[in-house]
Design an enzyme around this catalytic site. Structure first.
Site, PDB file in Angstrom:
ATOM      1  N   CYS A 257       1.025  -1.276   0.131  1.00 50.54           N
ATOM      2  CA  CYS A 257      -0.084  -0.216  -0.176  1.00 50.54           C
ATOM      3  C   CYS A 257       1.034   1.480  -0.429  1.00 50.54           C
ATOM      4  O   CYS A 257       0.614   1.667   0.808  1.00 50.54           O
ATOM      5  CB  CYS A 257      -0.854  -0.185   1.197  1.00 50.54           C
ATOM      6  SG  CYS A 257      -1.482  -1.912   1.328  1.00 50.54           S
ATOM      7  N   GLY A 261       4.565   7.207  -0.764  1.00 51.75           N
ATOM      8  CA  GLY A 261       5.222   7.108  -1.342  1.00 51.75           C
ATOM      9  C   GLY A 261       6.825   7.213  -0.810  1.00 51.75           C
ATOM     10  O   GLY A 261       8.207   6.608  -0.872  1.00 51.75           O
ATOM     11  N   LYS A 263       8.066   5.244   2.395  1.00 49.31           N
ATOM     12  CA  LYS A 263       8.457   4.578   2.925  1.00 49.31           C
ATOM     13  C   LYS A 263       9.631   3.078   1.347  1.00 49.31           C
ATOM     14  O   LYS A 263      10.238   2.649   1.673  1.00 49.31           O
ATOM     15  CB  LYS A 263       7.527   3.392   3.687  1.00 49.31           C
ATOM     16  CG  LYS A 263       6.972   4.053   5.039  1.00 49.31           C
ATOM     17  CD  LYS A 263       6.039   2.922   5.514  1.00 49.31           C
ATOM     18  CE  LYS A 263       5.300   3.516   7.206  1.00 49.31           C
ATOM     19  NZ  LYS A 263       4.965   4.716   6.500  1.00 49.31           N
ATOM     20  N   ASP A 280      -0.716  -0.128  -5.427  1.00 51.74           N
ATOM     21  CA  ASP A 280      -1.251   0.969  -5.215  1.00 51.74           C
ATOM     22  C   ASP A 280      -3.257   0.947  -5.271  1.00 51.74           C
ATOM     23  O   ASP A 280      -2.714   0.678  -6.542  1.00 51.74           O
ATOM     24  CB  ASP A 280      -0.866   2.456  -4.337  1.00 51.74           C
ATOM     25  CG  ASP A 280      -1.679   3.092  -2.644  1.00 51.74           C
ATOM     26  OD1 ASP A 280      -1.401   3.039  -1.332  1.00 51.74           O
ATOM     27  OD2 ASP A 280      -2.723   3.234  -3.206  1.00 51.74           O
ATOM     28  N   ASP A 325       2.037  -1.753   5.022  1.00 49.33           N
ATOM     29  CA  ASP A 325       1.003  -0.642   5.547  1.00 49.33           C
ATOM     30  C   ASP A 325      -0.369  -0.380   5.557  1.00 49.33           C
ATOM     31  O   ASP A 325      -0.488   0.563   4.513  1.00 49.33           O
ATOM     32  CB  ASP A 325       2.014   1.229   4.996  1.00 49.33           C
ATOM     33  CG  ASP A 325       1.554   1.659   6.176  1.00 49.33           C
ATOM     34  OD1 ASP A 325       1.130   1.955   7.167  1.00 49.33           O
ATOM     35  OD2 ASP A 325       2.010   3.063   5.574  1.00 49.33           O
ATOM     36  N   CYS A 378      -0.788   3.530  10.883  1.00 49.12           N
ATOM     37  CA  CYS A 378      -0.867   4.598  11.986  1.00 49.12           C
ATOM     38  C   CYS A 378      -2.043   4.821  12.653  1.00 49.12           C
ATOM     39  O   CYS A 378      -2.615   6.018  12.373  1.00 49.12           O
ATOM     40  CB  CYS A 378      -0.477   5.786  10.734  1.00 49.12           C
ATOM     41  SG  CYS A 378      -1.971   6.276   9.953  1.00 49.12           S
TER      42      CYS A 378
END
Length: 437
Positions: A257, A261, A263, A280, A325, A378
């Site tokens: 995912c 960008g 990471k 994505d 992620d 997150c």
């Protein structure tokens, strides 16, 4: 700033706040048009007004209920937003109060609400006369006191009984601007010297390899070498993903995912020779991945597809490393995205957890024996983090969770949780799963 420009600035801020609070738009969607409508010198103040008004909007809504004998009609959502903007100037920005009131009143005609000038003037001047109205310590309603929706207060309090008030307080603070120095160009100390030469002071971001936290945020065009790819903007907690995944040159890697960008780029900065697929489902956000990699001079195979439908994009070759992620409630990054408080609903969490579980199952099937999958969100909610991992591990004997005995965060089931504000970083959850060969 002259009176006309000041009024226009407040009107644009009110439009943004209303778009989020009443129409459900994201701040990232609503803000750009407003920024383009004001002078470049006024854009920083416009951002402060929008972010701050949304950060404390639930508090300001309660204050208005005390200051106004009758609530505004539903069609006057832009007027309520303007009053939030006015209260935020009085509450937190330290602007000359009477000038701020005058400019906010002047915004009424620009919103088509000339009739409300007296109302706005009276409400804001009453707030000025009684500062205790804006003192959270005197507020009994939790939504007003903590400036968070009641459901989220209850959820965080239940998940983190020892830390819930610290989490809410951290969410209400402005996040620092954190950089990631591109080690392919120079080390962190050398870049800090470049910043200092430009009058920009910084300090190392704790627990990161290449992170620097600026003492004061600046536009990216003030960062030395930004356009040349020497540095990127990325929170310290997000910078932990690439070292945890530990992808070596030549490995086949999936960033499942990938947008926007950060990471992806960090993985390639550490090992440019990766065979990396950046995937994505959002074509628009994938454009940001391309822009980031182009700026940094990096390359990856970029694919727009749904991870959960591998038959539409996967070529059958397994991956040595996978970064998942996962889409989540974003409750760990509220200090950067205060609109989350108004946009997220309690009913979203179960649906997000189900989606996370689906993506984890799919990603696991794409992992090579002996490979490593890093699950990240997150979020600070256990339902999206350790609960998802617990259910997955219970159904997969071939999966083992690596112990993450780190100096950062705290143990949380099969993973490790960073809470918002820890080392002045965002809230992140990480779990590293290894496929038994």
């Amino acid at each position: 700033m002259d009176a006309e420009a000041g009024a226009r600035l407040r009107a644009e801020a009110a439009k943004v706040v209303a778009a989020v609070a009443r129409s459900g738009a994201s701040l990232n969607t609503a803000l750009p048009a407003a920024l383009s409508a004001v002078a470049p010198t006024d854009r920083s103040l416009l951002q402060q007004l929008c972010y701050g008004s949304l950060r404390f909007g639930l508090r300001y809504r309660a204050v208005l209920a005390r200051l106004m004998p009758r609530p505004l009609k539903a069609r006057d959502g832009d007027l309520e937003a303007l009053l939030w903007v006015g209260l935020h100037q009085i509450d937190a920005l330290g602007l000359p109060p009477h000038a701020a009131v005058h400019a906010t009143v002047g915004a009424c005609p620009l919103l088509g609400k000339a009739w409300a000038r007296g109302l706005v003037n009276g409400v804001l001047r009453n707030a000025l006369r009684d500062p205790a109205l804006l003192d959270p310590d005197r507020m009994s309603d939790p939504e007003a006191r903590y400036a968070h929706p009641a459901w989220l207060i209850a959820q965080i309090r239940g998940d983190w009984p020892e830390y819930w008030d610290a989490i809410l307080a951290a969410n209400n603070r402005q996040a620092p601007m954190t950089l990631r120095v591109n080690a392919r160009h120079m080390d962190r100390a050398a870049y800090a010297e470049l910043l200092q030469a430009q009058g920009l002071s910084s300090r190392p971001a704790p627990h990161t390899e290449a992170g620097l936290m600026l003492d004061h945020p600046v536009a990216v065009d003030r960062l030395p070498g930004f356009t040349q790819g020497w540095v990127s903007v990325q929170d310290g907690a997000a910078q932990l993903a690439a070292p945890l995944l530990d992808a070596a040159p030549g490995m086949r890697v999936l960033d499942a995912c990938a947008a926007p960008g950060g990471k992806t780029a960090h993985l390639l900065e550490r090992a440019p020779e990766l065979d990396l697929v950046a995937l994505d489902v959002d074509a628009g956000r994938l454009g940001r991945v391309r822009e980031t990699l182009d700026r940094l001079g990096l390359a990856a195979e970029i694919r727009c597809a749904d991870l959960a439908q591998p038959d539409q994009w996967h070529d059958g070759r397994p991956f040595d490393r996978i970064l998942l992620d996962a889409p989540c409630s974003a409750t760990g990054v509220i200090r950067r995205h205060p609109d989350i408080k108004l946009l997220r609903r309690a009913s979203d969490i179960a649906a997000l957890a189900a989606r996370q579980a689906e993506l984890l199952e799919t990603a696991w099937d794409l992992l090579a024996p002996g490979g490593v999958l890093l699950y990240a969100t997150c979020s600070v909610l256990r339902a999206e983090n350790e609960a998802v991992l617990d259910r997955f591990l219970a159904g997969h004997a071939e999966a083992v969770a690596d112990p993450l005995d780190m100096a950062w965060g705290q143990a949380a089931g099969a993973g490790r949780q960073i809470l918002p504000g820890d080392a002045d970083a965002d809230g992140f959850f990480y779990a590293r799963l290894r496929h038994r060969s």
